[in-house]
Motif scaffolding. Structure first.
Motif, PDB file in Angstrom:
ATOM      1  N   GLY A  33      29.803  14.148   4.114  1.00 13.28           N
ATOM      2  CA  GLY A  33      28.093  13.791   3.838  1.00 13.28           C
ATOM      3  C   GLY A  33      29.149  12.525   2.817  1.00 13.28           C
ATOM      4  O   GLY A  33      27.628  12.154   1.687  1.00 13.28           O
ATOM      5  N   LEU A  34      30.180  12.290   2.248  1.00 16.82           N
ATOM      6  CA  LEU A  34      29.984  11.108   1.318  1.00 16.82           C
ATOM      7  C   LEU A  34      29.924   9.342   2.474  1.00 16.82           C
ATOM      8  O   LEU A  34      30.452   9.292   3.140  1.00 16.82           O
ATOM      9  CB  LEU A  34      31.126  11.268   0.718  1.00 16.82           C
ATOM     10  CG  LEU A  34      31.517   9.938   0.067  1.00 16.82           C
ATOM     11  CD1 LEU A  34      30.230   9.984  -1.811  1.00 16.82           C
ATOM     12  CD2 LEU A  34      32.767  10.101  -1.031  1.00 16.82           C
ATOM     13  N   GLN A  35      29.404   9.162   1.844  1.00 19.14           N
ATOM     14  CA  GLN A  35      29.269   7.103   2.424  1.00 19.14           C
ATOM     15  C   GLN A  35      29.755   6.449   1.476  1.00 19.14           C
ATOM     16  O   GLN A  35      29.593   6.180   0.479  1.00 19.14           O
ATOM     17  CB  GLN A  35      27.591   7.053   2.667  1.00 19.14           C
ATOM     18  CG  GLN A  35      28.177   5.264   3.575  1.00 19.14           C
ATOM     19  CD  GLN A  35      28.314   5.691   5.109  1.00 19.14           C
ATOM     20  OE1 GLN A  35      27.640   6.121   5.729  1.00 19.14           O
ATOM     21  NE2 GLN A  35      28.652   4.743   5.440  1.00 19.14           N
ATOM     22  N   ASN A  56      35.376   3.207 -11.377  1.00 18.65           N
ATOM     23  CA  ASN A  56      36.012   4.324 -10.016  1.00 18.65           C
ATOM     24  C   ASN A  56      34.815   5.559  -9.076  1.00 18.65           C
ATOM     25  O   ASN A  56      33.490   5.516  -9.532  1.00 18.65           O
ATOM     26  CB  ASN A  56      35.990   5.630 -11.011  1.00 18.65           C
ATOM     27  CG  ASN A  56      37.643   4.951 -11.858  1.00 18.65           C
ATOM     28  OD1 ASN A  56      38.437   4.202 -12.307  1.00 18.65           O
ATOM     29  ND2 ASN A  56      37.294   5.854 -13.446  1.00 18.65           N
ATOM     30  N   GLY A  57      35.958   5.055  -7.820  1.00 23.95           N
ATOM     31  CA  GLY A  57      34.660   5.959  -6.911  1.00 23.95           C
ATOM     32  C   GLY A  57      33.914   4.740  -6.086  1.00 23.95           C
ATOM     33  O   GLY A  57      33.324   4.931  -5.376  1.00 23.95           O
ATOM     34  N   ALA A  58      33.915   3.232  -6.797  1.00 17.86           N
ATOM     35  CA  ALA A  58      33.446   2.185  -6.013  1.00 17.86           C
ATOM     36  C   ALA A  58      34.046   2.285  -4.183  1.00 17.86           C
ATOM     37  O   ALA A  58      32.688   1.567  -4.008  1.00 17.86           O
ATOM     38  CB  ALA A  58      33.435   1.209  -6.993  1.00 17.86           C
ATOM     39  N   GLY A  59      34.637   2.887  -3.432  1.00 17.37           N
ATOM     40  CA  GLY A  59      35.237   2.156  -2.658  1.00 17.37           C
ATOM     41  C   GLY A  59      36.148   1.309  -2.011  1.00 17.37           C
ATOM     42  O   GLY A  59      36.503   1.218  -1.323  1.00 17.37           O
ATOM     43  N   LYS A  60      36.585   0.814  -3.784  1.00 19.06           N
ATOM     44  CA  LYS A  60      38.452  -0.131  -3.580  1.00 19.06           C
ATOM     45  C   LYS A  60      39.395  -0.090  -2.370  1.00 19.06           C
ATOM     46  O   LYS A  60      39.467  -0.700  -1.250  1.00 19.06           O
ATOM     47  CB  LYS A  60      38.229  -0.678  -4.590  1.00 19.06           C
ATOM     48  CG  LYS A  60      36.828  -1.305  -5.929  1.00 19.06           C
ATOM     49  CD  LYS A  60      37.409  -1.565  -6.817  1.00 19.06           C
ATOM     50  CE  LYS A  60      38.264  -0.767  -7.939  1.00 19.06           C
ATOM     51  NZ  LYS A  60      37.192   0.796  -8.472  1.00 19.06           N
ATOM     52  N   THR A  61      39.645   1.330  -2.336  1.00 18.46           N
ATOM     53  CA  THR A  61      40.910   1.605  -2.121  1.00 18.46           C
ATOM     54  C   THR A  61      40.604   2.479  -0.610  1.00 18.46           C
ATOM     55  O   THR A  61      41.228   1.633   0.581  1.00 18.46           O
ATOM     56  CB  THR A  61      41.444   3.451  -2.426  1.00 18.46           C
ATOM     57  OG1 THR A  61      41.386   2.545  -3.859  1.00 18.46           O
ATOM     58  CG2 THR A  61      42.531   3.429  -2.386  1.00 18.46           C
ATOM     59  N   THR A  62      39.351   2.962  -0.337  1.00 15.21           N
ATOM     60  CA  THR A  62      38.799   2.821   0.902  1.00 15.21           C
ATOM     61  C   THR A  62      38.351   1.290   1.957  1.00 15.21           C
ATOM     62  O   THR A  62      39.231   1.892   2.735  1.00 15.21           O
ATOM     63  CB  THR A  62      37.468   4.105   0.898  1.00 15.21           C
ATOM     64  OG1 THR A  62      37.797   4.825   0.128  1.00 15.21           O
ATOM     65  CG2 THR A  62      37.314   3.963   2.112  1.00 15.21           C
ATOM     66  N   LEU A  63      38.057   0.783   1.248  1.00 14.72           N
ATOM     67  CA  LEU A  63      37.830  -0.878   1.864  1.00 14.72           C
ATOM     68  C   LEU A  63      39.539  -1.290   1.894  1.00 14.72           C
ATOM     69  O   LEU A  63      39.564  -1.963   3.574  1.00 14.72           O
ATOM     70  CB  LEU A  63      37.660  -1.658   0.740  1.00 14.72           C
ATOM     71  CG  LEU A  63      36.954  -3.488   1.311  1.00 14.72           C
ATOM     72  CD1 LEU A  63      36.283  -3.061   2.900  1.00 14.72           C
ATOM     73  CD2 LEU A  63      36.317  -4.008   0.032  1.00 14.72           C
TER      74      LEU A  63
HETATM   75  N1  LIG Z   1      40.126  10.184   2.186  1.00 19.31           N
HETATM   76  C1  LIG Z   1      38.899  10.564   1.192  1.00 19.31           C
HETATM   77  N2  LIG Z   1      38.504  11.800   1.628  1.00 19.31           N
HETATM   78  C2  LIG Z   1      37.501  12.200   1.362  1.00 19.31           C
HETATM   79  N3  LIG Z   1      37.008  11.510   0.149  1.00 19.31           N
HETATM   80  C3  LIG Z   1      37.544  10.338   0.340  1.00 19.31           C
HETATM   81  C4  LIG Z   1      38.603   9.925   1.324  1.00 19.31           C
HETATM   82  N4  LIG Z   1      39.001   9.124  -0.071  1.00 19.31           N
HETATM   83  C5  LIG Z   1      38.012   8.083  -0.664  1.00 19.31           C
HETATM   84  N5  LIG Z   1      36.652   9.446  -0.561  1.00 19.31           N
HETATM   85  C6  LIG Z   1      36.099   9.358  -1.646  1.00 19.31           C
HETATM   86  O1  LIG Z   1      35.289   7.855  -1.964  1.00 19.31           O
HETATM   87  C7  LIG Z   1      34.555   7.436  -2.504  1.00 19.31           C
HETATM   88  C8  LIG Z   1      35.959   6.215  -2.885  1.00 19.31           C
HETATM   89  O2  LIG Z   1      37.251   6.359  -3.847  1.00 19.31           O
HETATM   90  P1  LIG Z   1      38.372   5.532  -3.265  1.00 19.31           P
HETATM   91  O3  LIG Z   1      38.492   5.609  -3.553  1.00 19.31           O
HETATM   92  O4  LIG Z   1      37.489   3.838  -2.233  1.00 19.31           O
HETATM   93  O5  LIG Z   1      37.234   4.555  -4.718  1.00 19.31           O
HETATM   94  P2  LIG Z   1      38.029   3.167  -5.365  1.00 19.31           P
HETATM   95  O6  LIG Z   1      36.835   2.056  -6.072  1.00 19.31           O
HETATM   96  O7  LIG Z   1      39.170   2.742  -5.356  1.00 19.31           O
HETATM   97  O8  LIG Z   1      38.155   4.583  -6.796  1.00 19.31           O
HETATM   98  P3  LIG Z   1      39.249   4.050  -8.181  1.00 19.31           P
HETATM   99  O9  LIG Z   1      39.303   3.124  -8.886  1.00 19.31           O
HETATM  100  O10 LIG Z   1      38.724   5.619  -9.123  1.00 19.31           O
HETATM  101  O11 LIG Z   1      40.327   4.508  -7.515  1.00 19.31           O
HETATM  102  C9  LIG Z   1      35.276   8.288  -3.693  1.00 19.31           C
HETATM  103  O12 LIG Z   1      34.358   9.492  -4.038  1.00 19.31           O
HETATM  104  C10 LIG Z   1      35.947   9.163  -3.100  1.00 19.31           C
HETATM  105  O13 LIG Z   1      36.413   9.954  -3.772  1.00 19.31           O
END
Ligand SMILES: Nc1ncnc2c1ncn2[C@@H]1O[C@H](COP(=O)(O)OP(=O)(O)OP(=O)(O)O)[C@@H](O)[C@H]1O
Length: 264
Positions: A33-35, A56-63
């Motif tokens: 459910g999380l975009q 934190n949680g902005a999506g940087k690592t996901t990107l």
């Molecule tokens: N494998 C996963 N399954 C479910 N949710 C995830 C997963 N990976 C990341 N998320 C969620 O996706 C969102 C973005 O996370 P992400 O780690 O990309 O942020 P970030 O900008 O790198 O944060 P930080 O600066 O804290 O490392 C967060 O709400 C995180 O909880």
């Protein structure tokens, strides 16, 4: 706002004139459910440093994970040198020239510094070391050069697990150099470095970028952002809110209030 460092004018001008090496196009990633990433479009241009910032949680690592194949996009595409790499395996993407470091560094902890660097080199340099004496000499010269550039000379036979933290960070960069990656994605590369190691890291990064490497960094420390970035992209809640020069992004009071969690 006070916590935003003074933005110095940066030597790299007209970065928009440089060719696009990697393009993120309308990228999206949903976890249930999380975009986590929503319709992000971003260009990484050759020979410059682009920094991703955001709360934190902005999506940087996901990107990063979407670019490197550690996650598959829910929508959108990633083009490297004009060709789609979205959905490919991490090893395929790495072999094409997209290199990455991780916060936990991903070293072979029981291997030596030299072995860690060798295993990052071309596949013919792996364990059996074929290619005859001249190839072996070339490889060992290259390893010596990389160790000198990363301040690891003298530690060739030390195991990664026995290195100090800064030395391990430099070893992760040494492996990127050895891999001949054209683009480096670095996850908080300066965190935890002592001042001398930090200065060495910035000098190393600058010399590699001057040599043509393209870099994208995730960074929380705004001093580092100002010090190393040519371009800055600001993410919040999975969306790309702004991109531009460090001055354009960091001087924006709306972004500052989001970054520091203040109410506007
Ligand atoms: N494998 C996963 N399954 C479910 N949710 C995830 C997963 N990976 C990341 N998320 C969620 O996706 C969102 C973005 O996370 P992400 O780690 O990309 O942020 P970030 O900008 O790198 O944060 P930080 O600066 O804290 O490392 C967060 O709400 C995180 O909880």
């Amino acid at each position: 706002m006070n916590a935003i460092p003074q933005v110095a004018s940066h030597p790299v001008e007209a970065s928009s004139a440089r060719p696009v090496l990697l393009e993120v196009r309308n990228l999206g990633k949903r976890f249930g459910g999380l975009q986590a990433v929503t319709d992000v479009s971003l260009e990484l241009r050759g020979g410059i440093v682009t920094t991703l910032i955001g709360p934190n949680g902005a999506g940087k690592t996901t990107l990063f994970n979407l670019i490197t194949g550690h996650l598959t996009p829910s929508s959108g595409d990633v083009l490297y040198e004009g060709r789609s790499i979205a959905g490919k395996q991490p090893w395929e993407i790495a072999r094409q020239g997209v290199g990455r470091t991780f916060q936990d560094l991903h070293l072979f902890s029981r291997m030596t510094v030299e072995e860690n660097i060798l295993t990052a080199m071309e596949k013919s340099a792996w364990l059996w070391q074929p290619g005859g004496r001249s190839a072996r000499r070339r490889r060992s010269e290259k390893v010596a050069e990389i160790m000198a550039a990363t301040h690891l000379s003298g530690l060739a036979h030390a195991r990664a697990i026995d290195l100090a933290y800064a030395e391990r960070k430099f070893l992760s960069v040494a492996r990127l150099i050895a891999s001949d990656a054209k683009i480096w994605l670095l996850d908080e590369p300066a965190s935890g470095l002592d001042p001398r190691s930090y200065d060495r890291f910035v000098a190393l990064l600058r010399s590699q970028v001057a040599g043509g490497v393209t870099v994208c960094i995730i960074e929380h420390n705004l001093d580092v952002v100002v010090n190393v970035s040519d371009r800055v992209a600001f993410l919040d809640q999975g969306k790309l809110l702004a991109q531009g020069t460090p001055r354009e992004v960091l001087d924006d009071p709306r972004l500052a209030s989001i970054y520091f969690g203040e109410t506007a």
